[in-house]
Scaffold this active site. Structure first.
Site, short mmCIF file in Angstrom:
data_model
loop_
_atom_site.label_atom_id
_atom_site.label_comp_id
_atom_site.label_asym_id
_atom_site.label_seq_id
_atom_site.Cartn_x
_atom_site.Cartn_y
_atom_site.Cartn_z
N ARG A 163 78.19 77.60 32.90
CA ARG A 163 77.78 78.99 32.52
C ARG A 163 76.63 79.30 33.19
O ARG A 163 75.63 78.48 33.68
CB ARG A 163 77.50 79.22 30.90
CG ARG A 163 78.78 79.03 29.84
CD ARG A 163 78.33 79.08 28.80
NE ARG A 163 79.57 78.97 27.59
CZ ARG A 163 80.28 79.65 27.14
NH1 ARG A 163 79.91 81.18 27.43
NH2 ARG A 163 81.22 79.48 26.47
N HIS A 185 85.85 85.29 24.90
CA HIS A 185 85.81 86.60 24.65
C HIS A 185 86.87 87.33 25.22
O HIS A 185 87.72 88.25 24.81
CB HIS A 185 84.50 87.19 24.90
CG HIS A 185 83.57 86.97 23.90
ND1 HIS A 185 83.15 85.46 23.67
CD2 HIS A 185 82.51 87.81 23.12
CE1 HIS A 185 82.11 85.40 22.72
NE2 HIS A 185 81.58 86.75 22.30
N ARG A 192 79.80 90.19 29.10
CA ARG A 192 79.86 89.04 29.12
C ARG A 192 78.96 88.40 30.44
O ARG A 192 78.14 87.44 30.60
CB ARG A 192 81.12 88.18 29.07
CG ARG A 192 81.92 88.47 27.76
CD ARG A 192 81.07 88.22 26.79
NE ARG A 192 81.13 86.61 26.58
CZ ARG A 192 80.43 85.95 25.77
NH1 ARG A 192 79.50 86.73 24.96
NH2 ARG A 192 80.29 84.62 25.69
N HIS A 207 79.06 84.21 31.30
CA HIS A 207 80.10 83.94 31.97
C HIS A 207 80.04 84.32 33.51
O HIS A 207 79.27 85.44 33.50
CB HIS A 207 81.37 84.54 31.58
CG HIS A 207 81.84 83.89 30.19
ND1 HIS A 207 82.44 82.57 30.31
CD2 HIS A 207 82.09 84.34 29.01
CE1 HIS A 207 82.73 82.34 29.13
NE2 HIS A 207 82.44 83.24 28.23
#
Length: 339
Positions: free
Chosen positions: A79, A114, A161, A167
């Site tokens: 991440r 997501h 995101r 991400h």
């Protein structure tokens, strides 16, 4: 992957600098894309419009999130919010990036949950809506409008995101493509009219298979808590680390929802048949009920108790929407008519 990750960090910096005024918008969008929203928002709304589509949303949400968990365990995705510090590549030139309350998720990053769950779930919604529009208008142009909104929604969720450093861009793209494929495949097989044993077996099977995979990977010397360690190390605010973002939270959520769906079809096969006005009332009451259920504080220690309560909480979700609230509304409206 180092070059891909580095480029992703600069893209995130560009988004934060160029769309800084849209911060609240991106945070709202990322909440809409949260897999929990599929259970708590998309499912009840869709169910009271079309029962089959609502059941399909719950089914697809649970299976796609479970598969996302398995993919994350296998792919070990980084991440951005921890990779920037862990990589030691930005010692001299540090990117001007910020973290947010939704940034510090503790699971691996690839593919984006997501994006994947949203792509799968919203495909069920827009394909049903498109079919409905075409059957009433016989216009390809009008029936194509939901698909345009689908693409725009996924783009917005993906950008959100990346914006919050949850991400990298390639993880978002992978999640969207995988979710799109799952939406098509899983949406075709909706488990309507299945016995309780089917859902009980399916829920237990998903739980046991995930636990078996977890234990097997650990026996091979793979530390599956590596992402939790990095998240705690590099998150700028310790209070932003939440147990409900851990992999086992999504696992118990999915298994609980599937068991709850089975109990609904056991107690009230086919659900309650209500006119539009009682359905709207049921949606409003169900939404309020789910809101308060979701806000119930759960003890985080011991963690086994927390995960057990998550299982129970999401087993209640379909029962509130399909059985309890519509049943009460039906009872109330029937009495009013008799009066």
């Amino acid at each position: 992957m180092e070059a891909v990750h580095t480029q992703g960090v600069w893209i995130a910096e560009f988004l934060q600098q160029q769309t800084k005024d849209l911060e609240h918008f991106w945070l709202t969008v990322t909440h809409i894309g949260d897999p929990k929203a599929a259970f708590l928002l998309v499912f009840p709304f869709t169910y009271f419009v079309c029962k089959r589509a609502g059941v399909a949303v719950l089914w697809v949400a649970a299976l796609s999130e479970w598969l996302n968990l398995v993919f994350k365990w296998m792919l070990f995705g980084e991440r951005p919010f921890w990779w920037v510090g862990e990589s030691q590549l930005f010692v001299t030139t540090k990117p001007q990036i910020s973290q947010f309350p939704s940034t510090c998720e503790t699971g691996p990053g690839s593919p984006s949950g997501h994006a994947m769950v949203s792509a799968a779930v919203w495909w069920v919604v827009v394909s049903s809506l498109s079919s409905f529009l075409y059957s009433h208008t016989h216009s390809w142009l009008i029936s194509a409008a939901p698909y345009l909104l689908y693409v725009l929604l996924l783009v917005a969720i993906g950008i959100s995101r990346i914006f919050i450093l949850a991400h990298f861009p390639h993880q978002v793209v992978a999640g969207c493509i995988t979710g799109f494929i799952l939406g098509i495949l899983l949406g075709r097989r909706v488990p309507e009219g299945r016995p309780l044993l089917f859902f009980l077996s399916f829920s237990a099977g998903l739980l046991l298979s995930a636990l078996t995979l977890n234990v097997g990977l650990q026996q091979l010397g793979i530390d599956l808590s590596w992402s939790i360690t990095l998240a705690k190390k590099w998150c700028s605010h310790a209070e932003w680390i939440r147990l409900d973002t851990a992999p086992f939270s999504s696992l118990t959520r999915d298994c609980g929802a599937l068991l709850g769906l089975g109990l609904c079809q056991y107690w009230k096969p086919g659900g309650w048949s209500l006119p539009w006005a009682p359905r709207a009332l049921s949606l409003a009451v169900s939404s309020m009920g789910l809101y308060h259920v979701n806000r119930l504080p759960l003890p985080i220690n011991p963690q086994g108790l927390f995960y057990s309560l998550v299982f129970v909480k999401f087993a209640l979700v379909p029962q509130i929407v399909i059985v309890l609230v519509p049943g009460l509304v039906h009872l109330f409206t029937r009495k009013k008519k008799k009066d």
